[in-house]
Design a protein around this motif. Structure first.
Motif, PDB file in Angstrom:
ATOM      1  N   SER A  23     -29.018  20.281 -44.055  1.00 53.07           N
ATOM      2  CA  SER A  23     -30.348  20.027 -43.697  1.00 53.07           C
ATOM      3  C   SER A  23     -31.108  19.878 -44.999  1.00 53.07           C
ATOM      4  N   VAL A  24     -32.116  19.097 -44.877  1.00 51.53           N
ATOM      5  CA  VAL A  24     -33.268  18.750 -45.736  1.00 51.53           C
ATOM      6  C   VAL A  24     -34.810  19.188 -45.206  1.00 51.53           C
ATOM      7  N   ARG A  25     -35.447  19.844 -46.018  1.00 48.84           N
ATOM      8  CA  ARG A  25     -36.612  20.546 -45.886  1.00 48.84           C
ATOM      9  C   ARG A  25     -37.496  20.195 -46.537  1.00 48.84           C
ATOM     10  N   VAL A  26     -38.767  19.925 -46.005  1.00 44.22           N
ATOM     11  CA  VAL A  26     -39.951  18.973 -46.754  1.00 44.22           C
ATOM     12  C   VAL A  26     -41.180  20.159 -46.505  1.00 44.22           C
ATOM     13  N   CYS A  27     -42.156  20.220 -47.565  1.00 39.42           N
ATOM     14  CA  CYS A  27     -43.207  20.864 -47.663  1.00 39.42           C
ATOM     15  C   CYS A  27     -44.268  20.249 -48.460  1.00 39.42           C
ATOM     16  N   PHE A  37     -39.027  18.592 -51.609  1.00 38.67           N
ATOM     17  CA  PHE A  37     -37.886  18.573 -50.798  1.00 38.67           C
ATOM     18  C   PHE A  37     -36.867  19.630 -51.366  1.00 38.67           C
ATOM     19  N   THR A  38     -36.287  20.392 -50.296  1.00 40.89           N
ATOM     20  CA  THR A  38     -35.039  21.154 -50.629  1.00 40.89           C
ATOM     21  C   THR A  38     -34.040  20.854 -49.733  1.00 40.89           C
ATOM     22  N   TRP A  74     -48.845  14.678 -42.967  1.00 44.29           N
ATOM     23  CA  TRP A  74     -49.767  15.538 -43.901  1.00 44.29           C
ATOM     24  C   TRP A  74     -50.025  16.881 -43.219  1.00 44.29           C
ATOM     25  N   ARG A  75     -50.964  16.279 -42.135  1.00 46.51           N
ATOM     26  CA  ARG A  75     -51.798  17.375 -41.200  1.00 46.51           C
ATOM     27  C   ARG A  75     -50.686  18.212 -40.660  1.00 46.51           C
ATOM     28  N   TYR A  76     -49.428  17.785 -39.998  1.00 51.13           N
ATOM     29  CA  TYR A  76     -48.535  18.532 -39.473  1.00 51.13           C
ATOM     30  C   TYR A  76     -47.865  19.637 -40.621  1.00 51.13           C
ATOM     31  N   LEU A  77     -47.743  19.072 -41.724  1.00 52.49           N
ATOM     32  CA  LEU A  77     -46.935  20.211 -42.782  1.00 52.49           C
ATOM     33  C   LEU A  77     -48.185  21.144 -43.299  1.00 52.49           C
ATOM     34  N   ASN A  78     -49.613  20.693 -43.242  1.00 54.04           N
ATOM     35  CA  ASN A  78     -50.298  21.456 -43.719  1.00 54.04           C
ATOM     36  C   ASN A  78     -50.606  22.784 -42.728  1.00 54.04           C
ATOM     37  N   GLU A  79     -50.607  22.455 -41.305  1.00 62.36           N
ATOM     38  CA  GLU A  79     -50.616  23.378 -40.370  1.00 62.36           C
ATOM     39  C   GLU A  79     -49.597  24.298 -40.174  1.00 62.36           C
ATOM     40  N   HIS A  80     -48.215  23.739 -40.340  1.00 60.04           N
ATOM     41  CA  HIS A  80     -46.969  24.410 -40.113  1.00 60.04           C
ATOM     42  C   HIS A  80     -46.386  24.788 -41.140  1.00 60.04           C
ATOM     43  N   MET A 111     -40.486  22.700 -43.529  1.00 60.84           N
ATOM     44  CA  MET A 111     -39.626  22.578 -42.271  1.00 60.84           C
ATOM     45  C   MET A 111     -38.442  21.626 -42.364  1.00 60.84           C
ATOM     46  N   PRO A 112     -37.498  21.478 -41.616  1.00 61.26           N
ATOM     47  CA  PRO A 112     -36.636  20.565 -41.635  1.00 61.26           C
ATOM     48  C   PRO A 112     -37.276  19.264 -40.970  1.00 61.26           C
ATOM     49  N   LEU A 113     -36.542  18.045 -41.615  1.00 61.97           N
ATOM     50  CA  LEU A 113     -36.992  16.785 -41.325  1.00 61.97           C
ATOM     51  C   LEU A 113     -36.837  16.632 -39.797  1.00 61.97           C
TER      52      LEU A 113
END
Length: 70
Positions: A59-63, A53-54, A13-19, A22-24
């Motif tokens: 590639s699967v991307r997550v946010c 997820f997209t 969660w913290r990594y996605l919140n900051e960045h 992105m792809p898995l």
């Protein structure tokens, strides 16, 4: 084991919140978590409806859901 999964979910969660989105594969690389903990943490966050997820080709991307663009 549940404490490890909860910790992994928090790291993700913290990594996605900051960045952002992105792809898995980049998420795994950036968080330095094992495959098992990445997928368990993602499952935990997905169950709580905190992720979207997209798919782009193979590639699967997550946010984070709140970071989704309108």
């Amino acid at each position: 084991m549940q404490a490890l999964i909860d910790s992994a979910a928090g790291t993700i969660w913290r990594y996605l919140n900051e960045h952002g989105e992105m792809p898995l594969s980049k998420l795994k690389q950036g968080t330095k978590l094992s495959d098992q903990l990445v997928f368990a943490g993602i499952g935990c966050l997905a169950r709580e409806e905190k992720l979207t997820f997209t798919t782009e080709g193979r590639s699967v991307r997550v946010c984070l859901r709140e970071h989704q663009q309108a």
